[in-house]
Design an enzyme around this catalytic site. Sequence first.
Site, PDB file in Angstrom:
ATOM      1  N   ARG A  65       1.463 -11.060   6.790  1.00 52.63           N
ATOM      2  CA  ARG A  65       1.293  -9.850   5.972  1.00 52.63           C
ATOM      3  C   ARG A  65       2.442  -8.896   6.278  1.00 52.63           C
ATOM      4  O   ARG A  65       2.422  -8.185   7.281  1.00 52.63           O
ATOM      5  CB  ARG A  65      -0.024  -9.150   6.325  1.00 52.63           C
ATOM      6  CG  ARG A  65      -1.277  -9.993   6.167  1.00 52.63           C
ATOM      7  CD  ARG A  65      -2.533  -9.145   6.323  1.00 52.63           C
ATOM      8  NE  ARG A  65      -2.589  -8.432   7.600  1.00 52.63           N
ATOM      9  CZ  ARG A  65      -3.144  -8.911   8.707  1.00 52.63           C
ATOM     10  NH1 ARG A  65      -3.693 -10.106   8.718  1.00 52.63           N
ATOM     11  NH2 ARG A  65      -3.150  -8.180   9.807  1.00 52.63           N
TER      12      ARG A  65
ATOM     13  N   LYS B 155       0.837  -1.207   0.000  1.00 51.37           N
ATOM     14  CA  LYS B 155       0.000   0.000   0.000  1.00 51.37           C
ATOM     15  C   LYS B 155       0.869   1.253   0.000  1.00 51.37           C
ATOM     16  O   LYS B 155       2.074   1.162   0.265  1.00 51.37           O
ATOM     17  CB  LYS B 155      -0.910  -0.024   1.236  1.00 51.37           C
ATOM     18  CG  LYS B 155      -0.161  -0.086   2.552  1.00 51.37           C
ATOM     19  CD  LYS B 155      -1.061  -0.560   3.695  1.00 51.37           C
ATOM     20  CE  LYS B 155      -0.271  -0.570   4.992  1.00 51.37           C
ATOM     21  NZ  LYS B 155      -1.054  -1.149   6.094  1.00 51.37           N
TER      22      LYS B 155
ATOM     23  N   CYS C 191      12.295  24.879   1.481  1.00 51.12           N
ATOM     24  CA  CYS C 191      11.241  25.362   0.571  1.00 51.12           C
ATOM     25  C   CYS C 191      10.511  24.173  -0.046  1.00 51.12           C
ATOM     26  O   CYS C 191      10.818  23.026   0.251  1.00 51.12           O
ATOM     27  CB  CYS C 191      11.847  26.219  -0.530  1.00 51.12           C
ATOM     28  SG  CYS C 191      12.975  27.492   0.056  1.00 51.12           S
ATOM     29  N   MET C 192       9.571  24.445  -0.949  1.00 50.62           N
ATOM     30  CA  MET C 192       8.823  23.356  -1.581  1.00 50.62           C
ATOM     31  C   MET C 192       9.729  22.461  -2.440  1.00 50.62           C
ATOM     32  O   MET C 192       9.577  21.244  -2.455  1.00 50.62           O
ATOM     33  CB  MET C 192       7.689  23.927  -2.445  1.00 50.62           C
ATOM     34  CG  MET C 192       6.732  22.853  -2.959  1.00 50.62           C
ATOM     35  SD  MET C 192       5.483  23.507  -4.075  1.00 50.62           S
ATOM     36  CE  MET C 192       4.511  24.526  -2.977  1.00 50.62           C
ATOM     37  N   ASP C 193      10.671  23.097  -3.127  1.00 53.66           N
ATOM     38  CA  ASP C 193      11.476  22.349  -4.096  1.00 53.66           C
ATOM     39  C   ASP C 193      12.971  22.413  -3.831  1.00 53.66           C
ATOM     40  O   ASP C 193      13.753  21.823  -4.574  1.00 53.66           O
ATOM     41  CB  ASP C 193      11.235  22.908  -5.511  1.00 53.66           C
ATOM     42  CG  ASP C 193       9.781  23.190  -5.761  1.00 53.66           C
ATOM     43  OD1 ASP C 193       8.995  22.232  -5.745  1.00 53.66           O
ATOM     44  OD2 ASP C 193       9.416  24.376  -5.918  1.00 53.66           O
TER      45      ASP C 193
ATOM     46  N   HIS D 148      -5.956  -7.824  12.965  1.00 57.43           N
ATOM     47  CA  HIS D 148      -4.761  -6.979  12.943  1.00 57.43           C
ATOM     48  C   HIS D 148      -4.394  -6.593  14.375  1.00 57.43           C
ATOM     49  O   HIS D 148      -5.260  -6.284  15.176  1.00 57.43           O
ATOM     50  CB  HIS D 148      -5.054  -5.727  12.104  1.00 57.43           C
ATOM     51  CG  HIS D 148      -3.846  -4.926  11.749  1.00 57.43           C
ATOM     52  ND1 HIS D 148      -2.746  -5.463  11.124  1.00 57.43           N
ATOM     53  CD2 HIS D 148      -3.566  -3.604  11.916  1.00 57.43           C
ATOM     54  CE1 HIS D 148      -1.835  -4.509  10.926  1.00 57.43           C
ATOM     55  NE2 HIS D 148      -2.311  -3.381  11.401  1.00 57.43           N
TER      56      HIS D 148
ATOM     57  N   ARG E 267     -10.469  -0.758  15.067  1.00 59.95           N
ATOM     58  CA  ARG E 267     -10.431   0.041  13.850  1.00 59.95           C
ATOM     59  C   ARG E 267     -11.443  -0.580  12.891  1.00 59.95           C
ATOM     60  O   ARG E 267     -12.628  -0.333  13.020  1.00 59.95           O
ATOM     61  CB  ARG E 267      -9.002   0.048  13.296  1.00 59.95           C
ATOM     62  CG  ARG E 267      -8.773   1.035  12.181  1.00 59.95           C
ATOM     63  CD  ARG E 267      -7.314   1.113  11.737  1.00 59.95           C
ATOM     64  NE  ARG E 267      -6.819  -0.139  11.175  1.00 59.95           N
ATOM     65  CZ  ARG E 267      -5.589  -0.300  10.675  1.00 59.95           C
ATOM     66  NH1 ARG E 267      -4.737   0.719  10.684  1.00 59.95           N
ATOM     67  NH2 ARG E 267      -5.200  -1.454  10.181  1.00 59.95           N
TER      68      ARG E 267
ATOM     69  N   TYR F 236      13.314  31.720   2.852  1.00 58.43           N
ATOM     70  CA  TYR F 236      12.084  32.355   3.348  1.00 58.43           C
ATOM     71  C   TYR F 236      12.180  32.722   4.823  1.00 58.43           C
ATOM     72  O   TYR F 236      12.614  31.919   5.644  1.00 58.43           O
ATOM     73  CB  TYR F 236      10.900  31.403   3.194  1.00 58.43           C
ATOM     74  CG  TYR F 236      10.427  31.207   1.771  1.00 58.43           C
ATOM     75  CD1 TYR F 236       9.996  32.280   0.999  1.00 58.43           C
ATOM     76  CD2 TYR F 236      10.389  29.929   1.216  1.00 58.43           C
ATOM     77  CE1 TYR F 236       9.547  32.090  -0.302  1.00 58.43           C
ATOM     78  CE2 TYR F 236       9.939  29.727  -0.081  1.00 58.43           C
ATOM     79  CZ  TYR F 236       9.517  30.818  -0.835  1.00 58.43           C
ATOM     80  OH  TYR F 236       9.069  30.616  -2.116  1.00 58.43           O
TER      81      TYR F 236
HETATM   82  C1  PLP Z   1      -0.245  -2.084   6.679  1.00 54.56           C
HETATM   83  C2  PLP Z   1      -0.768  -3.355   7.125  1.00 54.56           C
HETATM   84  C3  PLP Z   1       0.082  -4.448   7.322  1.00 54.56           C
HETATM   85  C4  PLP Z   1       1.594  -4.346   7.216  1.00 54.56           C
HETATM   86  O1  PLP Z   1       2.118  -3.741   8.371  1.00 54.56           O
HETATM   87  P1  PLP Z   1       3.700  -3.612   8.587  1.00 54.56           P
HETATM   88  O2  PLP Z   1       3.823  -3.147   9.980  1.00 54.56           O
HETATM   89  O3  PLP Z   1       4.174  -2.601   7.596  1.00 54.56           O
HETATM   90  O4  PLP Z   1       4.268  -4.954   8.333  1.00 54.56           O
HETATM   91  C5  PLP Z   1      -0.490  -5.662   7.645  1.00 54.56           C
HETATM   92  N1  PLP Z   1      -1.829  -5.781   7.784  1.00 54.56           N
HETATM   93  C6  PLP Z   1      -2.684  -4.753   7.627  1.00 54.56           C
HETATM   94  C7  PLP Z   1      -4.142  -4.953   7.813  1.00 54.56           C
HETATM   95  C8  PLP Z   1      -2.184  -3.513   7.305  1.00 54.56           C
HETATM   96  O5  PLP Z   1      -3.029  -2.478   7.157  1.00 54.56           O
END
Ligand code: PLP
Length: 367
Positions: free
Chosen positions: A218, A35, A307-309, A162, A133, A262
């Site tokens: 995961r 992600k 700055c921005m850039d 999670h 969550r 700035y």
């Molecule tokens: C982001 C996420 C992970 C991965 O987490 P890490 O700490 O980066 O390994 C696993 N499961 C869910 C549901 C997540 O949102």
Amino acid sequence: MNGYSNWLEIDRQVIIGNIECINQWTGVPMMAVVKANGYGHGLTEVVRTAVEAGVRYCGVARVEEAFELRRAGIDIPVLVLGYTPDERFGEAFAQNISLTFFQPQQLDVLAAAAREAPRPAKIHLKVDTGMSRLGAPPELAYDMLQRLSEIENVEVEGIFTHFARADERYAPTTEWQLRKFTDLLAEIESAGLRPPIAHTANSAAALTRPGANFDMVRVGIALYGLAPSAEVELLEGMHPALSWHARLSHIYVYPPGSGISYGHIYTTQENERIGVVPVGYGDGYRREEGNIVLIHGRRVPVVGRVCMDQLMVRLDELPEAEIGDEVVLIGEQGTERIAAEELASRWNTFNYEVVCGLSARVPRHYT
Ligand SMILES: *Cc1c(COP(=O)(O)O)cnc(C)c1O
């Protein structure tokens, strides 16, 4: 040189090595969590690299990220770990994207989309065991699985939860969440409702709790070679895959009393040699004071407002620096190193936010 003013280098071999270390450690298949543009490392390239390392499942937060993978021709299973709006169910199933399901209110939408789907609509049931969550309460899970099993053309591929505190040495919360999940699995197993893939572990749990592995882990942050927290160490042989580079674009000696950038929050005390680096908050750098970069293998202070850039550095200690010289913002140069964690502590955040904040406009260069 590569023609970029500032760029990221991502070492694919390092990502592959990190994945191999984790696989060997856990002994179960890995979902590569990609992600937020692969935690800033580049969504599609990270997935291609993970596939090369043998990964056969990836996870994203939004369905748009999954569509992007499909557009890039990546056809391995993808799970959307977060919420998907009703309107996207059909498109997702048509592209063989697995969705996370957690609210009974979406059952009708799911049933309608599944009916139209060209192949079984794959979902994972998300259960909230203590993160508070996203997720169905465990008490509802049994009933939801039963109702899901009655919907035509739906395949409940997985069930997951999670952890809220797996990155801490303090263990009771994780153990308690794990127990709730295990109890639920036992209950649904005896009713013949257990989906084939049960998964709970993020990077922190995968590195520290073999009892949380189940059928798949995961893994996000660790596959990029970054530790989930100061309390969880990476395995031997794992390294950060990303470094951030730029080139000095301008150098000028200013007389005493010159305000730099700035707001003139920095004023020269003497004749000072000031260099300009084409990196700014528009790239994901931060305006906090006290930043440091590497030039010629030396730590050089950033002066004046970012700055921005662009940002300015003081080069008095580095008379040999010239326009075009390489600047390192994250990574190694000579014997010096700036880790993402060092920037994170200066910016009052953690490594995840530093890499996720690297803007899309910064070119990614894969080696
Ligand atoms: C982001 C996420 C992970 C991965 O987490 P890490 O700490 O980066 O390994 C696993 N499961 C869910 C549901 C997540 O949102």
